[in-house]
Design a protein around this motif. Structure first.
Motif, PDB file in Angstrom:
ATOM      1  N   GLU A   1     -53.243  -8.375  34.489  1.00 40.83           N
ATOM      2  CA  GLU A   1     -53.914  -8.675  35.748  1.00 40.83           C
ATOM      3  C   GLU A   1     -52.943  -8.578  36.923  1.00 40.83           C
ATOM      4  O   GLU A   1     -53.298  -8.081  37.996  1.00 40.83           O
ATOM      5  CB  GLU A   1     -54.532 -10.077  35.682  1.00 40.83           C
ATOM      6  N   TRP A   2     -51.711  -9.071  36.702  1.00 45.08           N
ATOM      7  CA  TRP A   2     -50.729  -9.044  37.794  1.00 45.08           C
ATOM      8  C   TRP A   2     -50.403  -7.608  38.200  1.00 45.08           C
ATOM      9  O   TRP A   2     -50.386  -7.286  39.391  1.00 45.08           O
ATOM     10  CB  TRP A   2     -49.458  -9.782  37.390  1.00 45.08           C
ATOM     11  N   VAL A   3     -50.143  -6.734  37.235  1.00 45.53           N
ATOM     12  CA  VAL A   3     -49.790  -5.354  37.585  1.00 45.53           C
ATOM     13  C   VAL A   3     -50.967  -4.638  38.253  1.00 45.53           C
ATOM     14  O   VAL A   3     -50.770  -3.788  39.123  1.00 45.53           O
ATOM     15  CB  VAL A   3     -49.288  -4.555  36.354  1.00 45.53           C
ATOM     16  N   LYS A   4     -52.201  -5.014  37.881  1.00 46.57           N
ATOM     17  CA  LYS A   4     -53.366  -4.405  38.529  1.00 46.57           C
ATOM     18  C   LYS A   4     -53.463  -4.842  39.987  1.00 46.57           C
ATOM     19  O   LYS A   4     -53.637  -4.002  40.879  1.00 46.57           O
ATOM     20  CB  LYS A   4     -54.647  -4.802  37.776  1.00 46.57           C
ATOM     21  N   GLU A   5     -53.322  -6.148  40.238  1.00 49.52           N
ATOM     22  CA  GLU A   5     -53.443  -6.657  41.607  1.00 49.52           C
ATOM     23  C   GLU A   5     -52.276  -6.224  42.494  1.00 49.52           C
ATOM     24  O   GLU A   5     -52.440  -6.004  43.696  1.00 49.52           O
ATOM     25  CB  GLU A   5     -53.552  -8.186  41.598  1.00 49.52           C
ATOM     26  N   ARG A   6     -51.096  -6.090  41.902  1.00 53.50           N
ATOM     27  CA  ARG A   6     -49.915  -5.715  42.698  1.00 53.50           C
ATOM     28  C   ARG A   6     -49.701  -4.210  42.726  1.00 53.50           C
ATOM     29  O   ARG A   6     -48.715  -3.740  43.279  1.00 53.50           O
ATOM     30  CB  ARG A   6     -48.665  -6.415  42.148  1.00 53.50           C
ATOM     31  N   GLN A   7     -50.613  -3.459  42.108  1.00 49.84           N
ATOM     32  CA  GLN A   7     -50.557  -1.994  42.108  1.00 49.84           C
ATOM     33  C   GLN A   7     -49.242  -1.488  41.512  1.00 49.84           C
ATOM     34  O   GLN A   7     -48.532  -0.674  42.093  1.00 49.84           O
ATOM     35  CB  GLN A   7     -50.740  -1.466  43.532  1.00 49.84           C
ATOM     36  N   VAL A   8     -48.949  -2.024  40.342  1.00 46.92           N
ATOM     37  CA  VAL A   8     -47.720  -1.704  39.615  1.00 46.92           C
ATOM     38  C   VAL A   8     -48.089  -1.032  38.305  1.00 46.92           C
ATOM     39  O   VAL A   8     -49.087  -1.385  37.664  1.00 46.92           O
ATOM     40  CB  VAL A   8     -46.892  -2.988  39.352  1.00 46.92           C
ATOM     41  N   ILE A   9     -47.280  -0.076  37.880  1.00 45.19           N
ATOM     42  CA  ILE A   9     -47.505   0.628  36.617  1.00 45.19           C
ATOM     43  C   ILE A   9     -46.311   0.372  35.705  1.00 45.19           C
ATOM     44  O   ILE A   9     -45.174   0.729  36.045  1.00 45.19           O
ATOM     45  CB  ILE A   9     -47.672   2.144  36.849  1.00 45.19           C
ATOM     46  N   VAL A  10     -46.554  -0.280  34.571  1.00 46.27           N
ATOM     47  CA  VAL A  10     -45.499  -0.501  33.572  1.00 46.27           C
ATOM     48  C   VAL A  10     -45.443   0.728  32.671  1.00 46.27           C
ATOM     49  O   VAL A  10     -46.438   1.086  32.045  1.00 46.27           O
ATOM     50  CB  VAL A  10     -45.762  -1.770  32.747  1.00 46.27           C
ATOM     51  N   SER A  11     -44.292   1.367  32.628  1.00 47.73           N
ATOM     52  CA  SER A  11     -44.181   2.658  31.942  1.00 47.73           C
ATOM     53  C   SER A  11     -43.462   2.592  30.604  1.00 47.73           C
ATOM     54  O   SER A  11     -43.459   3.570  29.852  1.00 47.73           O
ATOM     55  CB  SER A  11     -43.457   3.665  32.846  1.00 47.73           C
ATOM     56  N   GLY A  12     -42.866   1.462  30.270  1.00 47.33           N
ATOM     57  CA  GLY A  12     -42.158   1.369  28.994  1.00 47.33           C
ATOM     58  C   GLY A  12     -41.406   0.063  28.882  1.00 47.33           C
ATOM     59  O   GLY A  12     -41.390  -0.759  29.809  1.00 47.33           O
ATOM     60  N   SER A  13     -40.787  -0.135  27.737  1.00 46.34           N
ATOM     61  CA  SER A  13     -40.049  -1.381  27.516  1.00 46.34           C
ATOM     62  C   SER A  13     -38.952  -1.176  26.487  1.00 46.34           C
ATOM     63  O   SER A  13     -38.976  -0.215  25.703  1.00 46.34           O
ATOM     64  CB  SER A  13     -40.992  -2.486  27.034  1.00 46.34           C
TER      65      SER A  13
END
Length: 382
Positions: free
Chosen positions: A100-112
């Motif tokens: 939810e946080w990455v959606k609202e902050r317009q962030v894309i997690v690409s790996g870990s």
């Protein structure tokens, strides 16, 4: 001749009897050893199996944190006990929160990347336990940026895990740890919006505070293995994690250590012989000390929407007036429960913080908090 034959027969019988006694003695020696060795081997095999399952579970959970898919996690928990069901729901809650946080902050997690250390583990009669240290590094970029843009944030969690063996498989029955992505429930409530900032921000106020040294110290001793030399606390200071939390102790170090900010201490705010004063170790007391002593000023106190709102005074929002080395405090239910230190900005100018309990390294300043959180923005003016 008869005498010779008799002697040979007797010698043969004596030899056989001796051999039989030797074999019997060997059996008497081997049987106790076998009774000791076999259970030991079985226990060693069970512990190896336990550790392999822990690696598998933590790897799966780290992947779920990135892709947001938690559907298969139930298979790793003993949901027949309340503590096991709570541990599962907590993990689902934190995955939902990050998603939810990455959606609202317009962030894309690409790996870990994950680094897992099983500090200690044991098992007996189908019950197991383990102490586990986990570092997770998340790669991300903001929407609208090239995909090749990579920012990294890191968190470390120390787990006390209890397990039970059911149908030949180890399941988590309890998992206790300080969580940087704490979720109170399975329905995270995050204020929409973002807090990006242009790279052009006002310079920090002049003073004696060694901001860059403070940031370097905060990066080195965040507890998160984000780069070379990272991943530890400063052993010159006591760890107060088990005594209510270490966040204020860490920020106090960043502000005052001779290799960091080098702000002089006094009798109210001090650390000596393994003990810190209340203003040193307690988040709310530290904030009020910094304000009352004049070492810092409060730019604003407000929720996410308020501290990011543009105004004549703060064209990019009050939060973006903070500089590396400044402090953000987090108020929940009327009480300041946490403090962190600003360490820089990411590729989109989003403010980043480091903290202890839970350990964060270059994490966006509001990640892990929700709509109800009140932020105190403190600028150091020493």
């Amino acid at each position: 001749m008869g005498l010779v034959v008799l002697v040979v027969v007797l010698r043969s019988r004596i030899f056989k009897l001796g051999l039989l006694l030797a074999l019997l003695g060997l059996v008497l020696i081997v049987m106790p050893l076998r009774q000791q060795v076999l259970p030991a081997l079985a226990a060693r095999s069970e512990q190896k199996e336990l550790k392999e399952q822990l690696h598998h579970i933590f790897t799966t959970r780290a992947q779920s944190l990135v892709n947001g898919n938690y559907e298969g996690l139930k298979a790793y928990y003993d949901t027949t006990v309340t503590s096991g069901l709570f541990a599962l729901n907590h993990e689902i809650g934190r995955i939902k929160y990050v998603r939810e946080w990455v959606k609202e902050r317009q962030v894309i997690v690409s790996g870990s990347q994950m680094d897992l250390a099983i500090i200690d583990a044991g098992s007996e009669e189908g019950k197991g336990w383990a102490s586990v240290s986990q570092h997770i590094i998340l790669n991300y970029h903001h929407q609208g940026e090239p995909e090749k843009t990579i920012n990294q944030m890191g968190v470390r969690t120390i787990h006390w895990v209890e397990l039970v063996k059911r149908d030949g498989q180890w399941l988590i029955a309890r998992d206790w740890y300080w969580d940087p992505f704490e979720a109170d429930n399975l329905d995270p409530d995050i204020t929409p919006g973002t807090a990006r900032c242009s790279r052009e921000v006002a310079p920090p106020p002049p003073g004696k505070y060694r901001r860059q040294a403070a940031v370097s110290y905060a990066d080195r001793y965040s507890g998160v293995r984000l780069g070379p030399g990272d991943g530890r606390y400063n052993q010159a200071y006591r760890d107060f994690t088990g005594l209510g939390g270490d966040c204020a102790n860490f920020v106090s170090q960043v502000l005052s250590d001779k290799n960091a900010g080098a702000i002089p201490r006094d009798w109210v705010w001090n650390y000596h012989n393994g003990n810190g004063s209340q203003a040193w170790v307690q988040a709310e007391a530290l904030v009020h000390y910094l304000l009352d002593s004049g070492l810092a000023v409060r730019i604003m106190r407000g929720n996410f929407e308020e501290v990011t709102r543009t105004s004549t005074t703060y064209p990019q929002g009050a939060v973006n007036a903070l500089q590396p080395g400044d402090i953000i405090a987090y108020e929940e239910k009327g009480e300041i429960s946490h403090v962190s230190v600003v360490v820089g900005r990411d590729s989109a100018g989003y403010l980043l913080v480091n903290s202890h309990t839970a350990d964060r390294a270059r994490v966006p300043w509001d990640m892990g908090w929700d709509r109800r959180t009140i932020y105190w923005l403190l600028q150091v003016v020493y």
